[in-house]
Design a protein around this motif. Structure first.
Motif, mmCIF file in Angstrom:
data_model
loop_
_atom_site.group_PDB
_atom_site.id
_atom_site.type_symbol
_atom_site.label_atom_id
_atom_site.label_comp_id
_atom_site.label_asym_id
_atom_site.label_seq_id
_atom_site.Cartn_x
_atom_site.Cartn_y
_atom_site.Cartn_z
ATOM 1 N N UNK A 14 14.512 9.737 -8.419
ATOM 2 C CA UNK A 14 13.803 9.240 -9.599
ATOM 3 C C UNK A 14 12.465 9.946 -9.742
ATOM 4 N N UNK A 15 11.760 9.660 -10.858
ATOM 5 C CA UNK A 15 10.468 10.292 -11.118
ATOM 6 C C UNK A 15 9.307 9.549 -10.466
ATOM 7 N N UNK A 16 9.607 8.464 -9.785
ATOM 8 C CA UNK A 16 8.583 7.711 -9.079
ATOM 9 C C UNK A 16 7.903 8.596 -8.029
ATOM 10 N N UNK A 17 6.583 8.433 -7.859
ATOM 11 C CA UNK A 17 5.824 9.259 -6.914
ATOM 12 C C UNK A 17 6.399 9.156 -5.507
ATOM 13 N N UNK A 18 6.694 7.942 -5.069
ATOM 14 C CA UNK A 18 7.213 7.766 -3.719
ATOM 15 C C UNK A 18 8.604 8.369 -3.597
ATOM 16 N N UNK A 19 9.406 8.259 -4.651
ATOM 17 C CA UNK A 19 10.731 8.869 -4.629
ATOM 18 C C UNK A 19 10.626 10.387 -4.518
ATOM 19 N N UNK A 20 9.668 10.979 -5.222
ATOM 20 C CA UNK A 20 9.468 12.429 -5.126
ATOM 21 C C UNK A 20 9.035 12.824 -3.706
ATOM 22 N N UNK A 21 8.228 11.965 -3.092
ATOM 23 C CA UNK A 21 7.803 12.218 -1.716
ATOM 24 C C UNK A 21 8.992 12.149 -0.764
ATOM 25 N N UNK A 22 9.847 11.160 -0.965
ATOM 26 C CA UNK A 22 11.046 11.040 -0.134
ATOM 27 C C UNK A 22 11.895 12.299 -0.243
ATOM 28 N N UNK A 23 12.060 12.772 -1.471
ATOM 29 C CA UNK A 23 12.910 13.946 -1.699
ATOM 30 C C UNK A 23 12.287 15.208 -1.113
ATOM 31 N N UNK B 204 6.690 3.837 5.590
ATOM 32 C CA UNK B 204 7.030 2.488 5.139
ATOM 33 C C UNK B 204 6.754 2.381 3.650
ATOM 34 N N UNK B 205 7.730 1.852 2.900
ATOM 35 C CA UNK B 205 7.532 1.572 1.481
ATOM 36 C C UNK B 205 8.074 0.189 1.177
ATOM 37 N N UNK B 206 7.906 -0.254 -0.070
ATOM 38 C CA UNK B 206 8.392 -1.574 -0.456
ATOM 39 C C UNK B 206 9.525 -1.428 -1.463
ATOM 40 N N UNK B 207 10.077 -2.572 -1.911
ATOM 41 C CA UNK B 207 11.216 -2.527 -2.812
ATOM 42 C C UNK B 207 10.870 -1.917 -4.160
ATOM 43 N N UNK B 208 9.614 -1.998 -4.557
ATOM 44 C CA UNK B 208 9.216 -1.467 -5.856
ATOM 45 C C UNK B 208 8.861 0.015 -5.788
ATOM 46 N N UNK B 209 8.766 0.566 -4.595
ATOM 47 C CA UNK B 209 8.359 1.967 -4.389
ATOM 48 C C UNK B 209 7.010 2.245 -5.051
ATOM 49 N N UNK B 210 6.152 1.223 -5.058
ATOM 50 C CA UNK B 210 4.821 1.376 -5.639
ATOM 51 C C UNK B 210 3.839 1.960 -4.632
ATOM 52 N N UNK B 211 4.169 1.880 -3.340
ATOM 53 C CA UNK B 211 3.245 2.341 -2.306
ATOM 54 C C UNK B 211 4.048 2.918 -1.149
ATOM 55 N N UNK C 295 -2.097 6.886 6.544
ATOM 56 C CA UNK C 295 -2.415 7.440 5.236
ATOM 57 C C UNK C 295 -1.465 6.846 4.206
ATOM 58 N N UNK C 296 -1.933 6.737 2.965
ATOM 59 C CA UNK C 296 -1.059 6.330 1.873
ATOM 60 C C UNK C 296 -0.799 7.538 0.978
ATOM 61 N N UNK C 297 0.415 7.590 0.445
ATOM 62 C CA UNK C 297 0.786 8.665 -0.480
ATOM 63 C C UNK C 297 0.283 8.278 -1.862
#
Length: 272
Positions: free
Chosen positions: A145-154, A203-210, A239-241
Motif C-alpha cells: 500500500x501507499x502507507x508510509x509504514x507499508x513502504x518501509x516494510x517493502x 513494531x507497528x499497530x493495526x492501523x500502520x500509523x506508527x 527510533x520511529x519511522x
C-alpha cells in the motif's frame, strides 16, 4: 478478495410483496467463545449477519457460529482474533472461507460486514460506535500500500526476511545502518569509525500509523532469545519511522536520551 461462485449469474435481490406480513428474521445470542476461555471483564460483542457464517473462530469450529439464516450475536474477550467467514444469500455463495484478522477493543460492539463488487466479495469487521474497521490491512502488512509504514516494510524489512536473504543498507554522509537477515544489524558512525552490532526489532499497530525500530546491542544466543527479551524497553536505540518513499527513510530518535527528537534521513539500497 476471493472469487464467488455465482449460481444465478447475477447478484439480484428480489422483494415480492404478497399482501401478507413478512416472517420475522430469527436472531440468536450464541454465547461466549471460546467456551473454555478464562472469563474476563474486557469483553466485546460481535454481530454476525443473516447471510454470513463463521466457519472458524481463532482456528476452531463451533456449530453455533457456522450457520446461515440466523442473525447471530457472539461474545469474546478483547484482543486479536481471526474469523474464517462464509457468505450465502440463496443466489450466490463463497466456496471457501475468507480469513480476516481483527483487533477488538474492550467494551466495543462490532459487526462482521461484507462488500460485493462484481463477482468478488470482501469481508470486514466494523465498530458500531464510529464505523471504523478493526481488520488488519494485509496489503499494508505485505508492503503493497501507499502507507508510509507499508513502504518501509517493502523497502527495508521484506528484502531481509530470512527466506529472501538480502541485505539492506541505509546510509548518509554520517551513518551507515546495515540490516541483515535473521534480524541482525550493524551501525557505523562514519566520523569516528565506531561500529556496533546486534539484533533489530520492528513494531507497528493495526492501523500502520506508527512504526518503531529497536536496535539492541546486547548479546543474545539467537534471534528467538532476542524476541523473548524485553528489547522494546532495553534496546539502546529506539527510533520511529516518520517518512519513507521506498528510496529514503527518515527516523526520529526516542533513545538514547541525548538524541531524543533528532531526525536522520538515510538512502536505501538493497544488496543481493
Amino acid at each position: 478478495m476471493k472469487k464467488m461462485s455465482i449460481l444465478s449469474g447475477l447478484l439480484l435481490a428480489v422483494a415480492i410483496l404478497a399482501g401478507c406480513a413478512s416472517a420475522p428474521i430469527p436472531e440468536a445470542d450464541v454465547g461466549f467463545f471460546p467456551p473454555e476461555a478464562e472469563f474476563s471483564e474486557d469483553q466485546v460483542t460481535v454481530g454476525i449477519k443473516l447471510s454470513l457464517a463463521v466457519q472458524k473462530f481463532d482456528g476452531e469450529t463451533y456449530s453455533e457460529l457456522n450457520k446461515f439464516g440466523v442473525i447471530k450475536t457472539m461474545h469474546t474477550n478483547a484482543g486479536i482474533h481471526t474469523f474464517g467467514i462464509l457468505y450465502q444469500n440463496g443466489n450466490s455463495y463463497t466456496i471457501f472461507p475468507i480469513t480476516i484478522i481483527t483487533n477488538l477493543e474492550a467494551g466495543h460492539t462490532y459487526d462482521l460486514a461484507y462488500t460485493i463488487t462484481g463477482n468478488s466479495i470482501d469481508f470486514d469487521c466494523i465498530d458500531r460506535e464510529d464505523g471504523s474497521s478493526a481488520k488488519l490491512d494485509l496489503s499494508a502488512l505485505e508492503g503493497k500500500s501507499d502507507n508510509v509504514i507499508s513502504k518501509y516494510i517493502d523497502a527495508v524489512l521484506n528484502p531481509t526476511m530470512d527466506d529472501v536473504g538480502k541485505t539492506v543498507v541505509q546510509e548518509n554522509d554520517d551513518w551507515k545502518l546495515t540490516s541483515y537477515p535473521f534480524m541482525k544489524f550493524s551501525l557505523e558512525n562514519k566520523a569516528t569509525g565506531e561500529v556496533v552490532e546486534g539484533y533489530r526489532g520492528f513494531v507497528t499497530d493495526f492501523s500502520f500509523a506508527k512504526g518503531d525500530v529497536y536496535l539492541d546491542v546486547a548479546e543474545y544466543d539467537s534471534k528467538d532469545a532476542f524476541l523473548d527479551s524485553d528489547y522494546q524497553k532495553t534496546a539502546f536505540y529506539h527510533m520511529t519511522v516518520t517518512a519513507c518513499d521506498g528510496k529514503t527513510v527518515t527516523y526520529t530518535f526516542d533513545r538514547p536520551e541525548e538524541k531524543k527528537g533528532q531526525t536522520v534521513t538515510l538512502n536505501i539500497s538493497v544488496i543481493d
